[in-house]
Design an enzyme around this catalytic site. Sequence first.
Site, PDB file in Angstrom:
ATOM      1  CD  GLU A   1      -0.903   0.622   3.499  1.00  0.00           C
ATOM      2  OE1 GLU A   1      -1.462   1.699   3.570  1.00  0.00           O
ATOM      3  OE2 GLU A   1      -1.191   0.084   4.719  1.00  0.00           O
TER       4      GLU A   1
ATOM      5  CE  LYS B   1      -6.952   7.240   5.467  1.00  0.00           C
ATOM      6  NZ  LYS B   1      -7.048   6.958   6.827  1.00  0.00           N
TER       7      LYS B   1
ATOM      8  CB  ALA C   1     -13.637   1.167   3.746  1.00  0.00           C
TER       9      ALA C   1
ATOM     10  CE  LYS D   1      -4.845   1.337  11.722  1.00  0.00           C
ATOM     11  NZ  LYS D   1      -5.597   2.249  10.742  1.00  0.00           N
TER      12      LYS D   1
ATOM     13  CB  VAL E   1      -5.910  -2.031   3.772  1.00  0.00           C
ATOM     14  CG1 VAL E   1      -5.965  -3.491   3.451  1.00  0.00           C
ATOM     15  CG2 VAL E   1      -4.439  -2.059   4.637  1.00  0.00           C
TER      16      VAL E   1
HETATM   17  N1  PSU Z   1      -1.754   1.209   9.825  1.00  0.00           N
HETATM   18  C1  PSU Z   1      -0.375   2.007  10.153  1.00  0.00           C
HETATM   19  N2  PSU Z   1      -0.285   2.948   9.106  1.00  0.00           N
HETATM   20  C2  PSU Z   1      -1.083   3.297   8.290  1.00  0.00           C
HETATM   21  C3  PSU Z   1      -2.336   2.568   8.249  1.00  0.00           C
HETATM   22  C4  PSU Z   1      -2.728   1.507   9.004  1.00  0.00           C
HETATM   23  O1  PSU Z   1       0.167   1.578  10.893  1.00  0.00           O
HETATM   24  O2  PSU Z   1      -0.808   4.143   7.607  1.00  0.00           O
HETATM   25  C5  PSU Z   1      -3.305   3.154   7.129  1.00  0.00           C
HETATM   26  C6  PSU Z   1      -3.515   1.817   6.236  1.00  0.00           C
HETATM   27  O3  PSU Z   1      -3.608   2.308   4.868  1.00  0.00           O
HETATM   28  C7  PSU Z   1      -5.135   1.538   6.513  1.00  0.00           C
HETATM   29  C8  PSU Z   1      -5.632   2.945   6.825  1.00  0.00           C
HETATM   30  O4  PSU Z   1      -5.672   1.051   5.358  1.00  0.00           O
HETATM   31  O5  PSU Z   1      -4.427   3.516   7.569  1.00  0.00           O
HETATM   32  C9  PSU Z   1      -6.992   2.813   7.658  1.00  0.00           C
HETATM   33  O6  PSU Z   1      -7.591   4.015   7.758  1.00  0.00           O
HETATM   34  P1  PSU Z   1      -8.996   3.940   8.059  1.00  0.00           P
HETATM   35  O7  PSU Z   1      -9.076   3.899   9.623  1.00  0.00           O
HETATM   36  O8  PSU Z   1      -9.311   5.861   7.722  1.00  0.00           O
HETATM   37  O9  PSU Z   1      -9.631   3.494   7.177  1.00  0.00           O
END
Ligand code: PSU
Length: 301
Positions: A24, A85, A138, A156, A105
């Site tokens: 990614e 993003k 998502a 995370k 992702v």
């Molecule tokens: N985990 C990390 N660093 C990141 C992300 C996840 O340690 O940068 C990113 C990934 O691209 C993941 C996104 O898909 O954050 C999720 O964002 P959201 O919660 O807005 O869907």
Amino acid sequence: MSAVRWTAAVAAARAAGRPVVALESSVLAQGLPVPANREAERRMRDAVIAGGAVPAVTAVVQGVPTLGLEGEALERFLARDGVAKVSARDLPVSMAQGRDGATTVAAALTLAAQGGLDVFATGGIGGVHRDAPFDESADLAELARTSVVTVCAGAKSILDLPATLERLETLGVTVVGFGTDEFPGFFTARTGLRVPARVDAPEEVARILLAARALGRPGGVLVVQPPPPDAALDATLVDEAVREALRIAAAAGVRGPAVTPHLLAAVERATGGRSLAANLALLEANAGLAARIAVALATAP
Ligand code: PSU
Ligand code: MN
């Protein structure tokens, strides 16, 4: 015709039937600070190559969904020069408007599947956020409808991990621990949450993906492995850092797609940069395991 563009290296690998691993780009353009993001890209790429596969960083480059971010375009992403993003829902808009977009992702899975790639590596997936207001990444829905293996260190630690596992179950996502019976906590190896199944070899993961496809299931396989032992952080340290990060984000009124990058930066400050070292190490380890799985798939009977 596919909407996806391949770089020459990725196209050659596909033509020769060599294994390719998708990566990614949101982790590079939003998740990690400059200049650590450059180190992350290099270490992931090298780990994929060392594992016997060809790396393909996914991104939308001036409106073109691309497998194999490189050269000047990669430099714009590393400098985060006007790079948005982009989650799955945002892909058509970035394409139509001709913009640069760093793939989460969810978006990376979409591009990987569109390009016929079977394996994808990341650090941590998004998931269910803690507390109100309701916020679920998502990434989970996309994992449920994309027939790709995703390798990660869990979700995370800023998230509600039990709720995230419950949603993965509801959505029918196959989750396996690689060398572990537990769902890892991204920075930490252990969470006390059990995964439904454990595997210990890349060939097992390959067989699971092929079994899912034999059934015609739309989803892929989520492979979770703990961070490398020498890089893993203490659970108490991470817990306190996350709580502090959540307080700051709530006070600042952060909402929507800004939440994840905001929390990751706050955790990094609160752990004195130790979370950053752990993040780089686990990204590298996940890319390496993804390569071994891609090799196993390429040679699967
Ligand atoms: N985990 C990390 N660093 C990141 C992300 C996840 O340690 O940068 C990113 C990934 O691209 C993941 C996104 O898909 O954050 C999720 O964002 P959201 O919660 O807005 O869907
Ligand atoms: Mn969200």
